[in-house]
Write an enzyme that holds these catalytic residues in place. Structure first.
Site, PDB file in Angstrom:
ATOM      1  CE  LYS A  94      98.033 109.666 -42.927  1.00  0.00           C
ATOM      2  NZ  LYS A  94      97.949 111.115 -42.656  1.00  0.00           N
ATOM      3  CG  HIS A  95      95.159 107.072 -46.568  1.00  0.00           C
ATOM      4  ND1 HIS A  95      94.804 106.120 -45.630  1.00  0.00           N
ATOM      5  CD2 HIS A  95      94.924 108.274 -45.990  1.00  0.00           C
ATOM      6  CE1 HIS A  95      94.361 106.728 -44.533  1.00  0.00           C
ATOM      7  NE2 HIS A  95      94.432 108.032 -44.729  1.00  0.00           N
ATOM      8  CG  ASN A 128      92.681 110.226 -64.242  1.00  0.00           C
ATOM      9  OD1 ASN A 128      93.080 109.398 -65.031  1.00  0.00           O
ATOM     10  ND2 ASN A 128      91.420 110.661 -64.239  1.00  0.00           N
ATOM     11  CG  HIS A 148      92.915 101.712 -61.730  1.00  0.00           C
ATOM     12  ND1 HIS A 148      93.331 101.270 -62.967  1.00  0.00           N
ATOM     13  CD2 HIS A 148      92.416 102.950 -61.916  1.00  0.00           C
ATOM     14  CE1 HIS A 148      93.066 102.209 -63.875  1.00  0.00           C
ATOM     15  NE2 HIS A 148      92.515 103.238 -63.263  1.00  0.00           N
TER      16      HIS A 148
END
Length: 528
Positions: A279-280, A422, A528
Protein backbone atom coordinates in the site's frame (compact mmCIF):
# COMPACT_ATOMS: atom_id res chain seq x y z
CA UNK A 1 6.23 25.93 -43.32
CA UNK A 2 2.58 26.49 -44.00
CA UNK A 3 1.91 24.54 -47.18
CA UNK A 4 0.81 21.03 -47.91
CA UNK A 5 3.53 19.30 -49.94
CA UNK A 6 2.82 16.45 -52.37
CA UNK A 7 4.80 13.24 -52.03
CA UNK A 8 6.21 12.16 -55.37
CA UNK A 9 9.25 10.14 -54.34
CA UNK A 10 9.78 7.94 -51.28
CA UNK A 11 12.74 6.05 -49.84
CA UNK A 12 11.79 2.94 -47.86
CA UNK A 13 14.39 0.97 -45.88
CA UNK A 14 13.05 -0.90 -42.87
CA UNK A 15 13.98 -3.77 -40.56
CA UNK A 16 10.39 -4.08 -39.28
CA UNK A 17 8.38 -4.98 -42.37
CA UNK A 18 4.98 -5.21 -40.72
CA UNK A 19 2.45 -3.29 -42.80
CA UNK A 20 5.13 -2.42 -45.36
CA UNK A 21 3.56 -4.01 -48.45
CA UNK A 22 0.14 -2.47 -47.89
CA UNK A 23 1.70 0.95 -47.28
CA UNK A 24 3.97 0.78 -50.33
CA UNK A 25 1.13 -0.44 -52.53
CA UNK A 26 -1.02 2.51 -51.41
CA UNK A 27 1.84 4.94 -52.16
CA UNK A 28 2.38 3.45 -55.59
CA UNK A 29 -1.33 3.70 -56.25
CA UNK A 30 -1.05 7.45 -55.69
CA UNK A 31 1.78 7.72 -58.19
CA UNK A 32 4.69 7.80 -55.74
CA UNK A 33 8.06 6.55 -57.05
CA UNK A 34 9.59 4.00 -54.66
CA UNK A 35 13.29 3.83 -53.82
CA UNK A 36 14.60 1.10 -51.57
CA UNK A 37 17.54 -0.96 -50.36
CA UNK A 38 18.46 -4.59 -49.77
CA UNK A 39 15.86 -6.75 -48.11
CA UNK A 40 13.19 -4.06 -48.26
CA UNK A 41 13.53 -3.79 -52.04
CA UNK A 42 13.38 -7.57 -52.37
CA UNK A 43 10.23 -7.75 -50.26
CA UNK A 44 8.52 -5.09 -52.38
CA UNK A 45 9.50 -6.69 -55.68
CA UNK A 46 8.25 -10.06 -54.46
CA UNK A 47 4.82 -8.45 -54.21
CA UNK A 48 5.00 -7.08 -57.75
CA UNK A 49 5.81 -3.48 -56.84
CA UNK A 50 8.11 -1.38 -59.02
CA UNK A 51 11.14 -0.32 -57.01
CA UNK A 52 14.35 1.50 -57.87
CA UNK A 53 17.44 0.44 -55.95
CA UNK A 54 19.27 3.20 -54.10
CA UNK A 55 22.44 1.91 -55.80
CA UNK A 56 20.93 3.06 -59.12
CA UNK A 57 20.54 6.55 -57.68
CA UNK A 58 23.99 6.77 -56.09
CA UNK A 59 25.93 4.93 -58.79
CA UNK A 60 27.54 2.80 -56.10
CA UNK A 61 26.61 -0.73 -55.02
CA UNK A 62 25.79 -1.56 -51.43
CA UNK A 63 29.16 -2.12 -49.75
CA UNK A 64 30.77 -3.65 -46.68
CA UNK A 65 28.01 -6.20 -45.99
CA UNK A 66 25.36 -3.49 -46.24
CA UNK A 67 27.10 -1.09 -43.87
CA UNK A 68 27.30 1.50 -46.67
CA UNK A 69 24.31 1.97 -48.93
CA UNK A 70 22.56 5.30 -48.25
CA UNK A 71 25.49 7.44 -47.02
CA UNK A 72 25.77 9.42 -50.25
CA UNK A 73 25.04 13.00 -51.45
CA UNK A 74 22.52 11.70 -54.00
CA UNK A 75 20.43 10.47 -51.06
CA UNK A 76 21.14 13.04 -48.36
CA UNK A 77 21.00 15.89 -50.86
CA UNK A 78 17.53 14.74 -51.83
CA UNK A 79 16.48 14.85 -48.19
CA UNK A 80 18.26 18.00 -47.01
CA UNK A 81 17.74 20.39 -49.91
CA UNK A 82 15.46 23.22 -48.81
CA UNK A 83 12.48 23.32 -51.14
CA UNK A 84 12.09 26.68 -52.88
CA UNK A 85 15.55 27.94 -51.91
CA UNK A 86 17.15 29.27 -55.12
CA UNK A 87 20.68 28.33 -54.12
CA UNK A 88 19.71 24.81 -53.08
CA UNK A 89 17.58 24.34 -56.19
CA UNK A 90 20.53 25.33 -58.38
CA UNK A 91 22.95 23.01 -56.62
CA UNK A 92 20.75 19.90 -56.76
CA UNK A 93 19.97 20.63 -60.39
CA UNK A 94 23.70 20.94 -61.19
CA UNK A 95 24.41 17.55 -59.64
CA UNK A 96 21.29 15.79 -60.83
CA UNK A 97 19.91 15.21 -57.33
CA UNK A 98 16.20 14.47 -57.22
CA UNK A 99 14.21 15.35 -54.07
CA UNK A 100 13.06 12.64 -51.69
CA UNK A 101 9.73 13.71 -50.20
CA UNK A 102 9.04 10.77 -47.87
CA UNK A 103 11.54 8.79 -45.81
CA UNK A 104 10.40 5.52 -44.23
CA UNK A 105 13.15 4.05 -42.04
CA UNK A 106 13.20 2.07 -38.84
CA UNK A 107 16.39 1.13 -37.12
CA UNK A 108 18.28 -2.11 -36.67
CA UNK A 109 16.83 -3.85 -33.59
CA UNK A 110 19.68 -3.01 -31.21
CA UNK A 111 17.56 -2.99 -28.04
CA UNK A 112 15.97 -6.36 -28.88
CA UNK A 113 19.39 -7.83 -29.66
CA UNK A 114 20.73 -6.78 -26.26
CA UNK A 115 17.59 -8.02 -24.50
CA UNK A 116 18.10 -11.46 -26.08
CA UNK A 117 21.52 -11.67 -24.46
CA UNK A 118 23.47 -11.53 -27.73
CA UNK A 119 27.26 -11.40 -27.60
CA UNK A 120 29.31 -8.24 -28.05
CA UNK A 121 29.89 -8.62 -31.79
CA UNK A 122 26.22 -9.24 -32.54
CA UNK A 123 25.25 -6.16 -30.55
CA UNK A 124 27.80 -4.05 -32.43
CA UNK A 125 26.49 -5.28 -35.79
CA UNK A 126 22.99 -4.20 -34.78
CA UNK A 127 24.02 -0.58 -34.25
CA UNK A 128 22.45 1.29 -37.14
CA UNK A 129 24.49 4.10 -38.74
CA UNK A 130 22.81 5.00 -42.00
CA UNK A 131 19.33 4.86 -40.52
CA UNK A 132 19.83 7.52 -37.82
CA UNK A 133 21.65 9.74 -40.34
CA UNK A 134 18.74 9.54 -42.76
CA UNK A 135 16.16 10.08 -40.04
CA UNK A 136 17.91 13.08 -38.54
CA UNK A 137 18.42 14.65 -41.96
CA UNK A 138 14.79 14.20 -42.99
CA UNK A 139 13.54 15.42 -39.61
CA UNK A 140 15.71 18.54 -39.80
CA UNK A 141 14.21 19.32 -43.19
CA UNK A 142 10.64 18.50 -42.17
CA UNK A 143 9.51 21.71 -43.84
CA UNK A 144 9.76 19.74 -47.05
CA UNK A 145 10.15 16.08 -46.06
CA UNK A 146 7.86 13.63 -44.26
CA UNK A 147 9.73 11.17 -42.05
CA UNK A 148 8.17 7.93 -40.75
CA UNK A 149 10.07 5.77 -38.24
CA UNK A 150 7.53 3.04 -37.42
CA UNK A 151 4.55 1.25 -38.97
CA UNK A 152 2.15 2.83 -36.47
CA UNK A 153 2.29 6.05 -38.50
CA UNK A 154 1.59 4.60 -41.95
CA UNK A 155 -2.15 5.18 -41.65
CA UNK A 156 -1.77 8.84 -40.63
CA UNK A 157 0.41 9.57 -43.67
CA UNK A 158 -1.97 7.84 -46.07
CA UNK A 159 -4.98 9.59 -44.53
CA UNK A 160 -3.29 12.98 -44.97
CA UNK A 161 -2.35 12.22 -48.57
CA UNK A 162 -5.87 11.09 -49.45
CA UNK A 163 -7.35 14.20 -47.87
CA UNK A 164 -4.87 16.59 -49.49
CA UNK A 165 -4.40 15.35 -53.08
CA UNK A 166 -1.28 13.34 -52.31
CA UNK A 167 0.24 15.88 -49.90
CA UNK A 168 1.03 15.90 -46.20
CA UNK A 169 0.34 18.82 -43.89
CA UNK A 170 2.92 20.95 -42.06
CA UNK A 171 1.42 19.89 -38.73
CA UNK A 172 1.83 16.18 -39.48
CA UNK A 173 5.40 16.64 -40.72
CA UNK A 174 6.32 18.53 -37.56
CA UNK A 175 4.81 15.85 -35.32
CA UNK A 176 6.60 13.06 -37.17
CA UNK A 177 9.90 14.96 -37.04
CA UNK A 178 9.64 15.37 -33.29
CA UNK A 179 8.92 11.67 -32.92
CA UNK A 180 11.87 10.84 -35.16
CA UNK A 181 14.33 12.78 -33.01
CA UNK A 182 12.92 11.20 -29.86
CA UNK A 183 13.46 7.77 -31.41
CA UNK A 184 17.08 8.38 -32.39
CA UNK A 185 17.74 9.86 -28.94
CA UNK A 186 16.32 6.77 -27.22
CA UNK A 187 18.26 4.54 -29.60
CA UNK A 188 21.55 6.27 -28.83
CA UNK A 189 20.69 6.15 -25.12
CA UNK A 190 20.31 2.37 -25.31
CA UNK A 191 23.66 2.04 -27.06
CA UNK A 192 25.54 4.34 -24.68
CA UNK A 193 24.09 2.66 -21.58
CA UNK A 194 24.95 -0.77 -22.99
CA UNK A 195 28.51 0.35 -23.64
CA UNK A 196 28.79 1.73 -20.11
CA UNK A 197 27.71 -1.65 -18.78
CA UNK A 198 30.14 -3.54 -21.00
CA UNK A 199 33.00 -1.31 -19.88
CA UNK A 200 31.96 -1.38 -16.23
CA UNK A 201 31.71 2.42 -16.14
CA UNK A 202 29.73 3.35 -13.06
CA UNK A 203 29.80 7.08 -13.82
CA UNK A 204 30.06 7.64 -17.59
CA UNK A 205 30.72 11.24 -18.66
CA UNK A 206 27.25 11.48 -20.20
CA UNK A 207 24.22 9.57 -18.94
CA UNK A 208 21.16 9.34 -21.13
CA UNK A 209 17.78 7.82 -20.36
CA UNK A 210 15.40 6.73 -23.09
CA UNK A 211 12.07 4.96 -23.27
CA UNK A 212 9.13 4.26 -25.52
CA UNK A 213 5.63 5.32 -24.62
CA UNK A 214 3.75 2.33 -23.29
CA UNK A 215 0.63 4.25 -22.40
CA UNK A 216 -0.56 7.75 -21.50
CA UNK A 217 -1.95 7.77 -17.96
CA UNK A 218 -5.07 9.54 -16.80
CA UNK A 219 -2.97 11.51 -14.31
CA UNK A 220 0.05 11.21 -12.06
CA UNK A 221 0.19 10.85 -8.31
CA UNK A 222 -2.59 13.45 -8.16
CA UNK A 223 -5.32 14.41 -10.65
CA UNK A 224 -3.70 17.75 -11.53
CA UNK A 225 -0.45 16.07 -12.64
CA UNK A 226 0.14 14.80 -16.19
CA UNK A 227 1.75 11.36 -16.50
CA UNK A 228 2.72 8.62 -18.91
CA UNK A 229 4.35 5.19 -18.71
CA UNK A 230 7.52 4.60 -20.75
CA UNK A 231 9.23 1.25 -21.22
CA UNK A 232 13.03 1.21 -21.38
CA UNK A 233 13.33 -2.20 -23.01
CA UNK A 234 15.06 -3.78 -20.02
CA UNK A 235 14.28 -7.50 -20.10
CA UNK A 236 13.47 -7.70 -16.39
CA UNK A 237 10.28 -9.54 -15.42
CA UNK A 238 7.92 -7.04 -13.85
CA UNK A 239 5.14 -4.59 -14.44
CA UNK A 240 6.69 -3.05 -17.59
CA UNK A 241 6.77 -6.42 -19.35
CA UNK A 242 3.67 -7.96 -17.80
CA UNK A 243 0.55 -9.19 -19.56
CA UNK A 244 -2.64 -7.61 -18.23
CA UNK A 245 -5.47 -10.14 -18.31
CA UNK A 246 -8.32 -7.98 -17.09
CA UNK A 247 -9.35 -4.74 -15.45
CA UNK A 248 -9.12 -1.07 -16.38
CA UNK A 249 -5.82 0.58 -17.19
CA UNK A 250 -3.24 0.87 -14.46
CA UNK A 251 -2.77 4.30 -12.90
CA UNK A 252 0.52 5.98 -12.04
CA UNK A 253 0.20 4.89 -8.41
CA UNK A 254 -0.87 1.36 -9.43
CA UNK A 255 2.25 0.98 -11.56
CA UNK A 256 4.54 2.31 -8.86
CA UNK A 257 3.03 0.14 -6.13
CA UNK A 258 2.88 -2.98 -8.31
CA UNK A 259 6.55 -2.65 -9.16
CA UNK A 260 7.38 -2.31 -5.46
CA UNK A 261 5.29 -5.37 -4.60
CA UNK A 262 6.77 -7.62 -7.25
CA UNK A 263 10.36 -6.62 -6.53
CA UNK A 264 9.75 -7.37 -2.84
CA UNK A 265 8.22 -10.80 -3.36
CA UNK A 266 11.08 -11.71 -5.72
CA UNK A 267 13.47 -10.96 -2.86
CA UNK A 268 12.07 -14.00 -1.05
CA UNK A 269 12.99 -16.43 -3.82
CA UNK A 270 11.02 -19.48 -4.86
CA UNK A 271 11.96 -21.96 -2.13
CA UNK A 272 8.66 -21.34 -0.35
CA UNK A 273 5.38 -19.79 -1.51
CA UNK A 274 5.46 -16.08 -0.68
CA UNK A 275 3.04 -13.14 -0.84
CA UNK A 276 3.54 -9.40 -0.41
CA UNK A 277 0.71 -6.91 0.09
CA UNK A 278 1.66 -3.32 -0.74
CA UNK A 279 0.00 0.00 0.00
CA UNK A 280 1.53 3.31 -1.09
CA UNK A 281 4.79 1.56 -2.08
CA UNK A 282 5.23 0.11 1.43
CA UNK A 283 4.41 -3.45 2.47
CA UNK A 284 1.47 -3.82 4.83
CA UNK A 285 2.17 -7.53 5.15
CA UNK A 286 4.61 -10.10 3.78
CA UNK A 287 4.77 -13.82 4.45
CA UNK A 288 6.03 -17.21 3.37
CA UNK A 289 3.80 -20.23 3.84
CA UNK A 290 3.10 -23.84 3.00
CA UNK A 291 1.01 -22.65 0.06
CA UNK A 292 0.17 -19.33 -1.55
CA UNK A 293 -3.15 -19.15 0.25
CA UNK A 294 -1.39 -19.82 3.56
CA UNK A 295 1.17 -17.10 2.80
CA UNK A 296 -1.60 -14.67 1.81
CA UNK A 297 -3.52 -15.23 5.05
CA UNK A 298 -0.39 -14.68 7.13
CA UNK A 299 0.50 -11.52 5.17
CA UNK A 300 -3.04 -10.17 5.53
CA UNK A 301 -3.00 -10.81 9.27
CA UNK A 302 -0.15 -8.30 9.74
CA UNK A 303 -2.31 -5.31 8.81
CA UNK A 304 -5.76 -6.20 7.45
CA UNK A 305 -6.93 -2.56 7.51
CA UNK A 306 -4.15 -1.25 5.24
CA UNK A 307 -4.53 -4.17 2.84
CA UNK A 308 -7.86 -2.76 1.62
CA UNK A 309 -7.31 -1.34 -1.88
CA UNK A 310 -3.74 -2.65 -1.98
CA UNK A 311 -1.53 -4.60 -4.38
CA UNK A 312 -0.91 -8.33 -3.98
CA UNK A 313 2.24 -9.94 -5.42
CA UNK A 314 2.91 -13.68 -5.43
CA UNK A 315 6.09 -15.58 -6.25
CA UNK A 316 4.45 -18.63 -7.85
CA UNK A 317 1.57 -19.69 -10.05
CA UNK A 318 -1.62 -18.14 -8.70
CA UNK A 319 -4.09 -20.94 -8.06
CA UNK A 320 -7.82 -21.04 -7.41
CA UNK A 321 -7.51 -21.46 -3.65
CA UNK A 322 -5.40 -18.31 -3.31
CA UNK A 323 -7.65 -16.43 -5.74
CA UNK A 324 -10.75 -17.27 -3.70
CA UNK A 325 -9.10 -15.80 -0.62
CA UNK A 326 -7.74 -12.68 -2.31
CA UNK A 327 -11.11 -11.62 -3.75
CA UNK A 328 -12.58 -11.47 -0.24
CA UNK A 329 -10.73 -8.15 0.21
CA UNK A 330 -10.97 -5.26 -2.26
CA UNK A 331 -7.67 -5.38 -4.16
CA UNK A 332 -6.47 -3.05 -6.91
CA UNK A 333 -3.87 -5.26 -8.62
CA UNK A 334 -2.67 -8.85 -8.40
CA UNK A 335 0.66 -9.75 -10.03
CA UNK A 336 2.23 -13.20 -10.30
CA UNK A 337 4.53 -15.08 -12.65
CA UNK A 338 1.64 -17.22 -13.89
CA UNK A 339 -2.06 -17.90 -13.23
CA UNK A 340 -4.20 -21.01 -13.62
CA UNK A 341 -7.36 -20.93 -15.72
CA UNK A 342 -9.43 -21.58 -12.61
CA UNK A 343 -7.90 -18.63 -10.76
CA UNK A 344 -8.34 -16.34 -13.76
CA UNK A 345 -12.01 -17.32 -13.93
CA UNK A 346 -12.47 -16.37 -10.26
CA UNK A 347 -10.93 -12.95 -10.85
CA UNK A 348 -13.01 -12.41 -14.00
CA UNK A 349 -16.03 -11.76 -11.79
CA UNK A 350 -14.19 -8.79 -10.24
CA UNK A 351 -14.16 -6.37 -13.18
CA UNK A 352 -12.18 -3.64 -11.41
CA UNK A 353 -9.39 -5.96 -10.30
CA UNK A 354 -6.32 -5.88 -12.56
CA UNK A 355 -4.56 -9.21 -13.04
CA UNK A 356 -0.98 -9.25 -14.37
CA UNK A 357 1.38 -12.10 -15.16
CA UNK A 358 5.08 -11.77 -15.90
CA UNK A 359 6.31 -15.25 -16.85
CA UNK A 360 9.04 -15.12 -14.19
CA UNK A 361 10.56 -13.30 -11.24
CA UNK A 362 13.20 -10.55 -11.37
CA UNK A 363 16.61 -11.42 -9.96
CA UNK A 364 17.11 -9.32 -6.82
CA UNK A 365 20.89 -9.62 -7.19
CA UNK A 366 20.99 -8.51 -10.85
CA UNK A 367 22.81 -5.32 -11.76
CA UNK A 368 20.90 -2.29 -13.02
CA UNK A 369 20.35 1.37 -12.36
CA UNK A 370 17.66 3.53 -10.85
CA UNK A 371 17.03 7.13 -11.88
CA UNK A 372 15.38 9.98 -10.02
CA UNK A 373 14.95 13.54 -11.23
CA UNK A 374 15.72 16.64 -9.24
CA UNK A 375 15.82 20.31 -10.20
CA UNK A 376 18.36 20.64 -12.98
CA UNK A 377 19.61 17.08 -12.96
CA UNK A 378 19.28 13.37 -12.46
CA UNK A 379 20.34 11.16 -9.57
CA UNK A 380 21.53 7.81 -10.91
CA UNK A 381 22.60 4.88 -8.79
CA UNK A 382 23.06 1.15 -9.13
CA UNK A 383 20.07 -0.93 -8.10
CA UNK A 384 20.19 -2.12 -4.48
CA UNK A 385 21.17 -5.68 -5.36
CA UNK A 386 22.64 -6.55 -1.99
CA UNK A 387 21.38 -9.90 -0.70
CA UNK A 388 22.34 -10.88 2.84
CA UNK A 389 22.89 -14.55 3.69
CA UNK A 390 23.56 -16.30 6.98
CA UNK A 391 27.28 -16.48 6.23
CA UNK A 392 27.38 -12.66 6.03
CA UNK A 393 26.14 -12.15 9.58
CA UNK A 394 28.26 -11.30 12.61
CA UNK A 395 26.91 -12.22 16.02
CA UNK A 396 27.73 -9.32 18.37
CA UNK A 397 25.84 -10.32 21.54
CA UNK A 398 26.53 -12.94 24.18
CA UNK A 399 23.62 -14.99 22.91
CA UNK A 400 23.55 -16.18 19.32
CA UNK A 401 20.18 -16.49 17.56
CA UNK A 402 18.50 -19.87 17.39
CA UNK A 403 17.97 -21.52 14.02
CA UNK A 404 14.35 -20.35 14.02
CA UNK A 405 15.33 -16.79 14.94
CA UNK A 406 18.04 -16.77 12.27
CA UNK A 407 15.55 -17.72 9.55
CA UNK A 408 13.18 -14.98 10.65
CA UNK A 409 16.00 -12.44 10.91
CA UNK A 410 17.05 -13.00 7.31
CA UNK A 411 13.42 -12.84 6.19
CA UNK A 412 12.79 -9.61 8.11
CA UNK A 413 15.91 -7.92 6.76
CA UNK A 414 14.97 -8.77 3.18
CA UNK A 415 11.57 -7.21 3.75
CA UNK A 416 13.11 -4.14 5.41
CA UNK A 417 15.11 -3.54 2.23
CA UNK A 418 11.78 -2.72 0.54
CA UNK A 419 10.30 -0.53 3.29
CA UNK A 420 10.70 3.25 3.18
CA UNK A 421 13.30 4.50 5.65
CA UNK A 422 13.41 4.64 8.55
CA UNK A 423 12.30 0.99 8.34
CA UNK A 424 11.49 -1.41 11.15
CA UNK A 425 10.11 -4.89 10.52
CA UNK A 426 8.97 -7.38 13.15
CA UNK A 427 8.66 -10.97 11.92
CA UNK A 428 7.75 -14.37 13.33
CA UNK A 429 7.44 -17.76 11.66
CA UNK A 430 8.21 -16.42 8.20
CA UNK A 431 5.68 -13.59 8.32
CA UNK A 432 5.73 -9.91 9.16
CA UNK A 433 3.83 -9.07 12.33
CA UNK A 434 4.53 -5.33 12.47
CA UNK A 435 5.98 -2.79 10.01
CA UNK A 436 7.03 0.79 10.67
CA UNK A 437 7.90 2.88 7.62
CA UNK A 438 9.01 6.34 6.57
CA UNK A 439 9.41 7.98 9.94
CA UNK A 440 11.91 10.72 10.72
CA UNK A 441 12.93 8.87 13.90
CA UNK A 442 13.85 5.19 14.02
CA UNK A 443 12.41 4.82 17.49
CA UNK A 444 9.09 6.16 16.15
CA UNK A 445 9.12 3.50 13.43
CA UNK A 446 9.75 0.90 16.12
CA UNK A 447 6.80 2.13 18.19
CA UNK A 448 4.44 2.42 15.21
CA UNK A 449 5.25 -1.11 14.08
CA UNK A 450 4.57 -2.43 17.58
CA UNK A 451 1.28 -0.51 17.80
CA UNK A 452 0.12 -1.80 14.42
CA UNK A 453 0.95 -5.31 15.63
CA UNK A 454 -1.19 -4.77 18.71
CA UNK A 455 -4.04 -3.52 16.51
CA UNK A 456 -3.73 -6.58 14.26
CA UNK A 457 -3.78 -8.87 17.28
CA UNK A 458 -6.94 -7.22 18.54
CA UNK A 459 -8.56 -7.64 15.12
CA UNK A 460 -8.13 -11.43 15.28
CA UNK A 461 -8.89 -11.70 18.99
CA UNK A 462 -5.34 -12.61 20.04
CA UNK A 463 -4.54 -12.25 23.72
CA UNK A 464 -1.22 -10.48 23.14
CA UNK A 465 0.53 -8.49 20.37
CA UNK A 466 1.88 -10.54 17.50
CA UNK A 467 5.34 -9.14 18.21
CA UNK A 468 5.68 -11.34 21.30
CA UNK A 469 8.44 -13.81 20.44
CA UNK A 470 9.25 -12.07 17.17
CA UNK A 471 12.53 -10.83 15.72
CA UNK A 472 13.11 -7.30 14.50
CA UNK A 473 15.02 -5.89 11.52
CA UNK A 474 16.24 -2.34 11.07
CA UNK A 475 17.31 -1.10 7.63
CA UNK A 476 20.09 1.02 9.19
CA UNK A 477 21.90 1.05 12.50
CA UNK A 478 20.24 2.01 15.78
CA UNK A 479 21.89 5.36 16.62
CA UNK A 480 20.86 4.94 20.26
CA UNK A 481 19.68 2.08 22.40
CA UNK A 482 16.14 3.49 22.67
CA UNK A 483 14.88 1.90 19.44
CA UNK A 484 16.24 -1.48 20.44
CA UNK A 485 14.75 -1.21 23.92
CA UNK A 486 11.36 -0.33 22.40
CA UNK A 487 11.58 -3.47 20.27
CA UNK A 488 12.42 -5.53 23.34
CA UNK A 489 9.40 -4.10 25.16
CA UNK A 490 7.27 -5.15 22.20
CA UNK A 491 8.47 -8.72 22.71
CA UNK A 492 11.26 -9.09 20.17
CA UNK A 493 13.90 -11.68 21.09
CA UNK A 494 16.47 -11.12 18.33
CA UNK A 495 17.67 -8.19 16.24
CA UNK A 496 19.27 -7.77 12.83
CA UNK A 497 20.79 -4.45 11.82
CA UNK A 498 23.75 -3.17 9.78
CA UNK A 499 25.80 -1.89 12.72
CA UNK A 500 28.30 0.93 12.33
CA UNK A 501 26.97 3.44 14.86
CA UNK A 502 29.33 5.36 17.14
CA UNK A 503 27.20 3.89 19.94
CA UNK A 504 27.26 0.26 18.81
CA UNK A 505 28.80 -0.76 22.14
CA UNK A 506 25.95 0.91 24.01
CA UNK A 507 23.35 -0.81 21.81
CA UNK A 508 25.06 -4.21 22.15
CA UNK A 509 25.20 -3.81 25.94
CA UNK A 510 21.47 -3.00 26.02
CA UNK A 511 20.75 -6.12 23.94
CA UNK A 512 22.82 -8.28 26.29
CA UNK A 513 21.04 -6.83 29.31
CA UNK A 514 17.68 -7.76 27.77
CA UNK A 515 18.89 -11.21 26.75
CA UNK A 516 18.48 -10.46 23.04
CA UNK A 517 20.49 -12.05 20.27
CA UNK A 518 21.77 -9.50 17.76
CA UNK A 519 23.57 -9.82 14.44
CA UNK A 520 25.19 -7.19 12.24
CA UNK A 521 24.97 -7.34 8.45
CA UNK A 522 27.48 -4.65 7.55
CA UNK A 523 25.06 -3.61 4.79
CA UNK A 524 22.52 -0.79 4.96
CA UNK A 525 19.27 -0.69 2.97
CA UNK A 526 18.03 2.91 2.98
CA UNK A 527 15.06 3.39 0.65
CA UNK A 528 13.77 6.90 0.03
Amino acid sequence: MTENLPIRRALLSVSDKSGLIEFARALAGMGVELLSTGGTASALRAEGLAVKDVSEVTGFPEMLDGRVKTLHPMVHGGLLAIRGDASHDAQVAEHGIAPIDLLVVNLYPFEATVAMGADFDDCIENIDIGGPALIRGAAKNHAGVTVVIEPDDYAAVLDAMRANKGATTPELRRQLAAKAYARTAAYDAAISNWFAGVLGEETPAYRTVGGRLRSPLRYGENPHQHAAFYATGEARPGVANAVQHQGKELSYNNLNDTDAAFELVAELGVERPAVAIIKHANPSGVACGESLVDAYRKALRCDPVSAFGGIVALNGTLDAEAAEEIVKVFTEVVIAPRVTEEAAAIFAAKKNLRLLTTGGLPDPAAAGITVRSLAGGLLVQSRDSGVIRASDLKVVTKRAPTAEELADLLFAFRVAKHVKSNAIVYARDGATVGIGAGQMSRVDSTRIAAQKSADAAAAIGASEPLTRGSVVASDAFFPFADGLLTAAEAGATAVIQPGGSMRDDEVIAAADEKGLAMVFTGVRHFRH
